[in-house]
Enzyme design. Structure first.
Site, PDB file in Angstrom:
ATOM      1  NE  ARG A  39      -3.846   0.590   1.926  1.00 29.50           N
ATOM      2  CZ  ARG A  39      -5.064   0.650   2.453  1.00 29.50           C
ATOM      3  NH1 ARG A  39      -5.284   1.344   3.550  1.00 29.50           N
ATOM      4  NH2 ARG A  39      -6.061   0.015   1.891  1.00 29.50           N
ATOM      5  CG  ASP A  52     -13.540   6.344  -1.241  1.00 28.86           C
ATOM      6  OD1 ASP A  52     -13.468   6.272   0.008  1.00 28.86           O
ATOM      7  OD2 ASP A  52     -12.532   6.228  -1.979  1.00 28.86           O
ATOM      8  CB  CYS A 100     -14.077   1.335  -0.175  1.00 30.01           C
ATOM      9  SG  CYS A 100     -13.645   3.067   0.011  1.00 30.01           S
ATOM     10  CD  GLN A 154     -12.875  -1.640  -0.995  1.00 32.00           C
ATOM     11  OE1 GLN A 154     -12.100  -1.603  -0.057  1.00 32.00           O
ATOM     12  NE2 GLN A 154     -14.110  -2.089  -0.868  1.00 32.00           N
ATOM     13  NE  ARG A 202     -10.284  -5.265   0.166  1.00 31.55           N
ATOM     14  CZ  ARG A 202      -9.523  -4.277   0.656  1.00 31.55           C
ATOM     15  NH1 ARG A 202     -10.095  -3.239   1.225  1.00 31.55           N
ATOM     16  NH2 ARG A 202      -8.199  -4.305   0.544  1.00 31.55           N
ATOM     17  CG  HIS A 249      -8.299   0.143  -2.967  1.00 30.01           C
ATOM     18  ND1 HIS A 249      -7.564  -0.979  -2.623  1.00 30.01           N
ATOM     19  CD2 HIS A 249      -8.951   0.528  -1.826  1.00 30.01           C
ATOM     20  CE1 HIS A 249      -7.772  -1.257  -1.342  1.00 30.01           C
ATOM     21  NE2 HIS A 249      -8.596  -0.364  -0.839  1.00 30.01           N
TER      22      HIS A 249
HETATM   23  N1   CP Z   1     -11.233  -0.199   2.301  1.00 37.44           N
HETATM   24  C1   CP Z   1      -9.960  -0.290   2.749  1.00 37.44           C
HETATM   25  O1   CP Z   1      -9.010  -0.535   1.987  1.00 37.44           O
HETATM   26  O2   CP Z   1      -9.824  -0.093   4.079  1.00 37.44           O
HETATM   27  P1   CP Z   1      -8.460   0.104   4.882  1.00 37.44           P
HETATM   28  O3   CP Z   1      -7.895   1.435   4.452  1.00 37.44           O
HETATM   29  O4   CP Z   1      -8.854   0.082   6.318  1.00 37.44           O
HETATM   30  O5   CP Z   1      -7.524  -1.007   4.515  1.00 37.44           O
HETATM   31  N1  NVA Z   2      -9.997   6.559  -1.460  1.00 37.14           N
HETATM   32  C1  NVA Z   2      -9.686   6.170  -0.109  1.00 37.14           C
HETATM   33  C2  NVA Z   2      -9.846   4.698   0.047  1.00 37.14           C
HETATM   34  C3  NVA Z   2      -9.507   4.169   1.407  1.00 37.14           C
HETATM   35  C4  NVA Z   2      -9.650   2.689   1.504  1.00 37.14           C
HETATM   36  C5  NVA Z   2      -8.280   6.603   0.226  1.00 37.14           C
HETATM   37  O1  NVA Z   2      -7.382   6.395  -0.602  1.00 37.14           O
HETATM   38  O2  NVA Z   2      -8.070   7.145   1.301  1.00 37.14           O
END
Ligand code: CP
Ligand code: NVA
Length: 311
Positions: A108, A231, A271, A138, A299, A135
């Protein structure tokens, strides 16, 4: 016949064929069933997933780690302070060294280029656990949720309301057209998805016969929606824009008034994490149409499918 995906990376849904997406979802369904009937198989016995995080996470971190454990393997967490990705040594060296230790890398990151660099230099599969651009895990989980709730993926209208330029919106564009779902994005001017993403998704849409529409009015978008998705207005890494964004996105809140304009059996996805009272009201996220907790659970199942196929 099964498609061999061993050794592949998962950087973007756009890199997968429609058949590969279908296969991931089918394997996930089998793994989920086996999990609930206590017939889990140790498909990843002896394997270790290295998990690199530049940003915080609840769902991604826990579901990947638990997923590995449930399949008989293990995971190690490498947080921002551990390897100092991008600061301490070249990303390509991290990829080359880490792949001598682990069976797969999940990362990530802020910049999407880091995911690409890891994938380029790693000798084990690299899975994108969220970058500023995409993502994919997701959205694969979301497709599983939609399939479970609606009984199909094609001939549905998904309406995404909010920040069209973020990772989730981009992956939703790729994911929905890939499975024959129409997608309408209602986004404020200046917050449209990246042109290169729309162009790539449109190529698939033409082949598969799905439709992409990008407009500004959420009320117009929501007419006939089978799925509403939102989101956060400010994604991780863009915090300095958060005050401006709160004003810009105000008319894009998913509230009860808006939901009544969709189909009666509409499902609402987010998400998570959600900023309650901003992009979605408490009433809607806790209401009868919301499937966000099942969505978060999926997930786990979809990523176990991905891990079983790639590792
Ligand atoms: N939706 C998602 O990826 O959540 P986190 O940021 O908690 O991993
Ligand atoms: N778009 C959001 C998704 C989090 C899972 C972010 O990147 O913060």
């Amino acid at each position: 016949m099964a498609i061999d995906m061993k050794g592949k990376n998962l950087v973007s849904i756009n890199d997968l064929s429609r058949e590969e997406v279908t296969q991931i979802l089918e394997i996930a369904e089998i793994i989920k069933l086996r999990h609930y009937s206590h017939e889990e198989q140790p498909l990843l016995k002896g394997k270790v997933l290295g998990m690199i995080f530049q940003k915080p996470s609840l769902r991604t971190r826990v579901s990947f780690e638990i997923g590995m454990i449930q399949l008989g393997g293990q995971a190690i967490y490498l947080g921002p302070g551990d390897i100092k990705l991008g600061e301490r040594e070249a990303t390509k060296d991290i990829a080359r060294v880490l792949s001598r230790y682990v069976s797969g890398i999940m990362a990530r990151t802020f910049s999407h280029e880091i995911i690409l660099e890891l994938a380029k230099h790693s000798s084990v599969p690299v899975i994108n656990g969220l970058s500023n651009l995409l993502h994919p895990c997701q959205v694969l989980g979301d497709l599983l949720t939609i399939k479970e709730k609606k009984g199909r993926l094609s001939n549905l209208k998904l309406v995404y309301i909010g920040d069209g330029g973020n990772n989730v919106a981009h992956s939703l564009l790729f994911g929905s057209v890939k499975v024959g779902m129409d997608i309408v994005l209602a986004v404020p001017p200046g917050y449209e998805p990246k042109e290169e993403i729309v162009n790539l998704a449109n190529e698939d849409a033409k082949k598969i016969g799905s439709r992409i529409e990008i407009i500004q009015d959420p009320k117009e978008a929501i007419d006939g929606a089978d799925i509403i998705y939102t989101d956060v207005w400010t994604s991780m890494g863009f915090e300095e824009e958060s005050e401006i964004r709160k004003d810009v996105f105000k008319p894009y809140q998913i509230n009860q008034d808006l939901v009544t304009k969709a189909k009666d059996d509409v499902i609402i996805l987010h998400c998570l994490p959600a900023h309650r009272g901003e992009e979605i009201t408490d009433e809607v996220i806790d209401g009868p149409h919301s499937v966000v907790i099942d969505q978060a659970e999926n997930r786990l199942h979809v990523q176990k499918g991905i891990l079983a196929l790639l590792l």
